[in-house]
Design an enzyme around this catalytic site. Structure first.
Site, short mmCIF file in Angstrom:
data_model
loop_
_atom_site.label_atom_id
_atom_site.label_comp_id
_atom_site.label_asym_id
_atom_site.label_seq_id
_atom_site.Cartn_x
_atom_site.Cartn_y
_atom_site.Cartn_z
CG ASP A 51 -1.62 1.20 1.17
OD1 ASP A 51 -2.79 1.19 0.45
OD2 ASP A 51 -1.68 2.20 1.99
CE1 TYR A 56 -0.04 7.76 2.64
CE2 TYR A 56 0.30 5.65 2.04
CZ TYR A 56 -0.49 6.58 2.62
OH TYR A 56 -1.69 6.06 3.04
CE LYS A 86 -4.09 4.43 0.24
NZ LYS A 86 -2.49 4.34 0.80
CG HIS A 119 -4.76 9.37 -0.16
ND1 HIS A 119 -3.52 9.42 -0.16
CD2 HIS A 119 -5.04 8.79 1.16
CE1 HIS A 119 -2.93 9.01 0.88
NE2 HIS A 119 -4.03 8.75 1.93
N1 LIG Z 1 -6.01 5.59 3.33
C1 LIG Z 1 -5.54 6.42 4.08
O1 LIG Z 1 -5.96 7.61 4.31
C2 LIG Z 1 -4.69 5.90 5.19
C3 LIG Z 1 -4.21 6.47 6.22
C4 LIG Z 1 -3.34 6.01 7.05
C5 LIG Z 1 -2.74 4.93 6.86
N2 LIG Z 1 -3.00 4.24 5.76
C6 LIG Z 1 -2.14 2.95 5.17
O2 LIG Z 1 -2.33 2.08 6.13
C7 LIG Z 1 -1.13 1.39 6.65
C8 LIG Z 1 -1.10 1.05 8.13
O3 LIG Z 1 -1.74 2.35 8.88
P1 LIG Z 1 -0.87 2.56 10.10
O4 LIG Z 1 0.55 2.75 9.78
O5 LIG Z 1 -1.53 4.23 10.45
O6 LIG Z 1 -1.16 2.06 11.37
P2 LIG Z 1 -1.04 0.35 11.94
O7 LIG Z 1 -0.75 -0.51 10.62
O8 LIG Z 1 -2.11 0.09 12.57
O9 LIG Z 1 0.18 0.44 12.90
C9 LIG Z 1 1.43 0.58 12.42
C10 LIG Z 1 2.27 0.91 13.84
O10 LIG Z 1 2.09 -0.29 14.54
C11 LIG Z 1 3.49 -0.81 14.82
N3 LIG Z 1 3.50 -2.30 14.74
C12 LIG Z 1 3.14 -2.99 13.79
N4 LIG Z 1 3.11 -4.47 13.88
C13 LIG Z 1 3.16 -4.48 15.46
C14 LIG Z 1 3.12 -5.63 16.15
N5 LIG Z 1 3.01 -6.68 15.81
N6 LIG Z 1 3.19 -5.27 17.61
C15 LIG Z 1 3.30 -4.19 18.12
N7 LIG Z 1 3.44 -3.01 17.15
C16 LIG Z 1 3.17 -3.04 15.85
C17 LIG Z 1 4.41 -0.18 13.89
O11 LIG Z 1 5.67 -0.23 14.35
P3 LIG Z 1 6.99 -0.83 13.66
O12 LIG Z 1 7.08 -0.46 12.13
O13 LIG Z 1 7.99 -0.49 14.40
O14 LIG Z 1 6.70 -2.50 13.75
C18 LIG Z 1 3.71 1.01 13.65
O15 LIG Z 1 4.14 1.93 14.47
C19 LIG Z 1 -0.08 2.83 6.54
O16 LIG Z 1 1.22 2.36 6.61
C20 LIG Z 1 -0.73 3.16 5.16
O17 LIG Z 1 -0.16 2.45 4.12
C21 LIG Z 1 -3.88 4.69 4.83
#
Ligand SMILES: NC(=O)c1ccc[n+]([C@@H]2O[C@H](COP(=O)([O-])OP(=O)(O)OC[C@H]3O[C@@H](n4cnc5c(N)ncnc54)[C@H](OP(=O)(O)O)[C@@H]3O)[C@@H](O)[C@H]2O)c1
Length: 333
Positions: A51, A56, A86, A119
């Site tokens: 993704d 980004y 996106k 997006h």
């Molecule tokens: N469409 C949109 O508007 C939108 C908005 C936000 C995000 N996104 C997409 O969604 C993706 C994921 O969302 P997100 O990054 O907001 O949040 P997420 O995946 O819910 O959480 C990421 C965080 O959790 C940590 N983490 C991952 N696996 C873990 C585990 N097993 N145990 C403990 N901590 C863990 C990661 O740290 P480490 O890396 O240190 O493991 C990071 O700090 C984004 O990267 C992006 O591609 C899209």
């Protein structure tokens, strides 16, 4: 841990999508060579769904990781990976969509993206700083004209499937009124602490697949919360199942028929997060998860201005968030 094979599901476009994706949004961002190497590690760990987004700054790393995975024999062809990108909110205008996708493809490398999403359902000026928006930066966003250009991208074969992100039921309804190609996906914030029941039901009825961003609540990042990873209910279920809290959070999303897009740049946590396809929570555990208090992690305040968008009401410019603009960013109770 054995490499887990990620199941796939069929989108309304006729294309398959892997039911777990790896996110690439992060703040701060690792240096590009490091991120490319991390993403290649993710392919080795079994991930095949990336993704990314123009905003980004990770499209190039994703492209290089796919090329590197091919070189290293981790995959045999481009078709073995699924790449989502996106359209930036600076390009949500009919005439800007195709050039923006072409630029994405130039940066990413491959000749097509598997999924191209709008997006955010809004448009800002090209000169705007997305982290310091003022009402002056907001431009009129035409949902239907922008979608027409997305359909053109699909017809040209540059995007195999097209979809949206952060769309409410109201915005999806408006889009569907005139769409000739329905969105295949709506990517939204969704996790145990923001379950999106109404939106998910609506998407199910319209055959639109939901992808979940922040499935771990972003684990406390600026746009997230600790409500998922520190949930006492998830901790108890994880202990009873001999799983991690992340496993329970991600499996719950999968169980709801949505696709978690989880970001981890740690090799160990990447391997951990993929282990969600060979076990299930019980009905009772799922019912307990439904009781978790609901709160949106990302409240979208930076899109909301005291007097609404200044292009509509020409007297704003303040950054106080005293008034909510319902048609700009609809809440889902
Ligand atoms: N469409 C949109 O508007 C939108 C908005 C936000 C995000 N996104 C997409 O969604 C993706 C994921 O969302 P997100 O990054 O907001 O949040 P997420 O995946 O819910 O959480 C990421 C965080 O959790 C940590 N983490 C991952 N696996 C873990 C585990 N097993 N145990 C403990 N901590 C863990 C990661 O740290 P480490 O890396 O240190 O493991 C990071 O700090 C984004 O990267 C992006 O591609 C899209």
């Amino acid at each position: 841990m054995a490499t887990m094979k990620i199941p796939q599901v069929l989108l309304n476009s006729g294309h398959l999508i892997p039911t777990l994706g790896i996110g690439t949004a992060s703040h701060p961002m690792p240096p590009p060579e490091q991120l490319t190497s991390i993403l290649m590690d993710s392919v080795e760990a079994g991930y095949c769904h990336f993704d990314t987004a123009a905003s980004y700054g990770t499209e190039e790393c994703v492209g290089q990781a796919v090329a590197g995975a091919l070189d290293r024999g981790l995959i045999k062809s481009r078709d073995e990976v699924f790449v989502t990108s996106k359209l930036s909110w600076k390009h949500t205008h009919h005439d800007l969509v195709l050039p923006a996708l072409k630029e994405t493809l130039r940066t990413l490398g491959p000749e097509y993206v598997d999924l191209y999403l709008i997006h955010w359902p809004l448009r800002i000026k090209d000169s705007a700083d997305p982290y310091k928006l003022t009402g002056e930066d907001m431009l009129h966003f035409d949902i239907n004209e922008t979608w027409k250009a997305m359909e053109e991208c699909c017809k040209l074969g540059l995007a195999k499937s097209i979809g949206v992100s952060n769309y409410s039921c109201a915005k999806l309804s408006k889009l569907l009124e005139n769409a000739t190609v329905p969105p295949a996906v709506n990517q939204v914030e969704m996790n145990v602490a923001w379950q999106q029941q109404k939106l998910r039901q609506f998407c199910k009825e319209k055959n639109i697949h939901v992808c979940s961003w922040s499935p771990l609540g972003a684990n406390g990042a600026a746009w997230g919360s600790h409500q998922v990873m520190q949930s006492p209910i998830l901790k108890e279920i994880a202990a009873a199942k001999n799983k991690s809290v992340a496993h329970v959070a991600l499996r719950w999303v999968h169980e709801q028929g949505a696709i978690p897009i989880v970001k981890s740049f740690s090799k160990e946590r990447m391997k951990e997060n993929i282990q969600i396809f060979d076990w299930k929570p019980t009905h009772e555990e799922v019912s307990r998860i439904q009781q978790i208090p609901q709160a949106k992690g990302f409240r979208g305040e930076r899109f909301v201005f005291q007097m609404g968008c200044t292009n509509l009401l020409k007297n704003c410019g303040t950054e106080k968030y005293e008034f909510y603009v319902p048609n700009l960013f609809d809440w889902e109770p």
